[in-house]
Scaffold this motif. Structure first.
Motif, mmCIF file in Angstrom:
data_model
loop_
_atom_site.group_PDB
_atom_site.id
_atom_site.type_symbol
_atom_site.label_atom_id
_atom_site.label_comp_id
_atom_site.label_asym_id
_atom_site.label_seq_id
_atom_site.Cartn_x
_atom_site.Cartn_y
_atom_site.Cartn_z
ATOM 1 N N ALA A 140 0.806 -1.221 0.000
ATOM 2 C CA ALA A 140 0.000 0.000 0.000
ATOM 3 C C ALA A 140 0.836 1.267 0.000
ATOM 4 O O ALA A 140 0.351 2.342 -0.379
ATOM 5 C CB ALA A 140 -0.935 0.004 1.207
ATOM 6 N N ASN A 141 2.100 1.171 0.425
ATOM 7 C CA ASN A 141 2.929 2.369 0.566
ATOM 8 C C ASN A 141 4.368 2.053 0.179
ATOM 9 O O ASN A 141 4.947 1.077 0.650
ATOM 10 C CB ASN A 141 2.901 2.871 2.015
ATOM 11 N N SER A 153 12.730 5.603 2.883
ATOM 12 C CA SER A 153 11.772 6.294 2.012
ATOM 13 C C SER A 153 12.356 6.481 0.618
ATOM 14 O O SER A 153 13.575 6.510 0.434
ATOM 15 C CB SER A 153 11.415 7.658 2.610
ATOM 16 N N ILE A 154 11.454 6.649 -0.352
ATOM 17 C CA ILE A 154 11.853 6.864 -1.746
ATOM 18 C C ILE A 154 11.023 7.993 -2.336
ATOM 19 O O ILE A 154 9.799 8.059 -2.128
ATOM 20 C CB ILE A 154 11.650 5.592 -2.585
ATOM 21 N N GLY A 155 11.672 8.872 -3.064
ATOM 22 C CA GLY A 155 10.985 9.903 -3.836
ATOM 23 C C GLY A 155 11.873 10.298 -4.995
ATOM 24 O O GLY A 155 13.008 10.744 -4.788
ATOM 25 N N ILE A 156 11.422 10.104 -6.215
ATOM 26 C CA ILE A 156 12.267 10.384 -7.382
ATOM 27 C C ILE A 156 11.565 11.329 -8.349
ATOM 28 O O ILE A 156 10.359 11.568 -8.261
ATOM 29 C CB ILE A 156 12.672 9.091 -8.124
ATOM 30 N N THR A 157 12.358 11.842 -9.261
ATOM 31 C CA THR A 157 11.877 12.602 -10.415
ATOM 32 C C THR A 157 12.572 12.025 -11.645
ATOM 33 O O THR A 157 13.718 11.573 -11.550
ATOM 34 C CB THR A 157 12.224 14.093 -10.272
ATOM 35 N N GLY A 185 3.241 12.024 4.514
ATOM 36 C CA GLY A 185 1.810 12.288 4.463
ATOM 37 C C GLY A 185 0.955 11.218 5.104
ATOM 38 O O GLY A 185 -0.265 11.225 4.952
ATOM 39 N N LEU A 186 1.575 10.287 5.831
ATOM 40 C CA LEU A 186 0.851 9.168 6.438
ATOM 41 C C LEU A 186 0.630 9.431 7.921
ATOM 42 O O LEU A 186 1.577 9.718 8.658
ATOM 43 C CB LEU A 186 1.627 7.860 6.255
#
Length: 242
Positions: A140-141, A153-157, A185-186
């Motif tokens: 789910a996440n 955590s992961i956040g890419i562009t 945001g959780l």
């Protein structure tokens, strides 16, 4: 790590260890590498490894609404807030957290974005496994989870097929600032670290080495360790120094 055989179809991949670096300065460097790659001045892919001073970063979906303390409180604590163009919501970076920015030509390596993100998760899981920690994923996440708590955590562009931003693995991270936000945001998500589960600190140089080895294995690439000065010279970087 041995140099990669640089063929006409597969670029080399450079691993660059940065000292503790201000978030904006590291972002400037990422953007310079992306520009060098998308304009054809740099053929090699680049993976940056770094720790940041304390900062909250916001994703494309925002995140300030998930900040649970005032700006005055953050100023007192010496924590800045930075908007970014990466995916995801608000997260925290600070000393003791291993942050890795893979600037990879996904098209040349025939990687779909979802495969790339899953590979980043697997590299974090395998890195944790070096210390006998059995982390995993949550359908789910995104990110890496351990006993219901979030470890990484992961956040890419992706710009013109080239990835940047990346992953953050909590190694010896101070957990207190995560209590000032709803991480990613959780609601009611607790963050954790390798140190917390091992009841003692982890050597960051070992964590960097393990992460490099597992990224190479997951994506089937060989890494060449390159100094920051070599990278600067190759991309003619003239921005703020690190």
């Amino acid at each position: 790590m041995e140099p990669e055989n640089n063929s006409n179809t597969t670029p080399a991949c450079w691993w660059v260890n940065l000292p503790e670096t201000d978030y904006q300065r590291a972002l400037d460097l990422q953007l310079a590498v992306v520009a060098a790659k998308t304009t054809g001045r740099l053929d090699a892919d680049v993976i940056l490894s770094v720790e940041h001073p304390r900062v909250f970063t916001l994703g494309r979906r925002g995140g300030r609404e998930n900040l649970c303390v005032t700006d005055d409180f953050l100023a007192e604590k010496g924590v800045s807030v930075m908007p970014t163009d990466r995916g995801g919501n608000i997260t925290y970076h600070g000393p003791g957290q291993l942050v890795v920015y893979p600037i990879i030509d996904l098209n040349r390596r025939r990687l779909k974005v979802v495969e790339f993100v899953s590979g980043l998760e697997q590299a974090m899981i395998r890195t944790a496994g070096h210390w006998g920690i059995l982390a995993g994923t949550d359908p789910a996440n995104r990110g890496v989870w351990l006993d219901g708590d979030k470890l990484g955590s992961i956040g890419i562009t992706v710009r013109r097929g080239v990835s940047f931003h990346g992953l953050a693995l909590n190694v010896n991270t101070d957990m207190e600032p995560f209590g000032w936000i709803n991480p990613c945001g959780l609601n009611q998500v607790r963050m954790t670290s390798l140190e917390r589960h091992l009841n003692g600190p982890v050597a960051m140089d070992v964590a960097r080495h393990e992460m490099a080895a597992h990224l190479a294995a997951v994506f089937g690439i060989a890494l060449t360790t390159v100094s920051l000065e070599q990278l600067y010279a190759e991309i003619e970087f003239v921005g703020s120094g690190i």
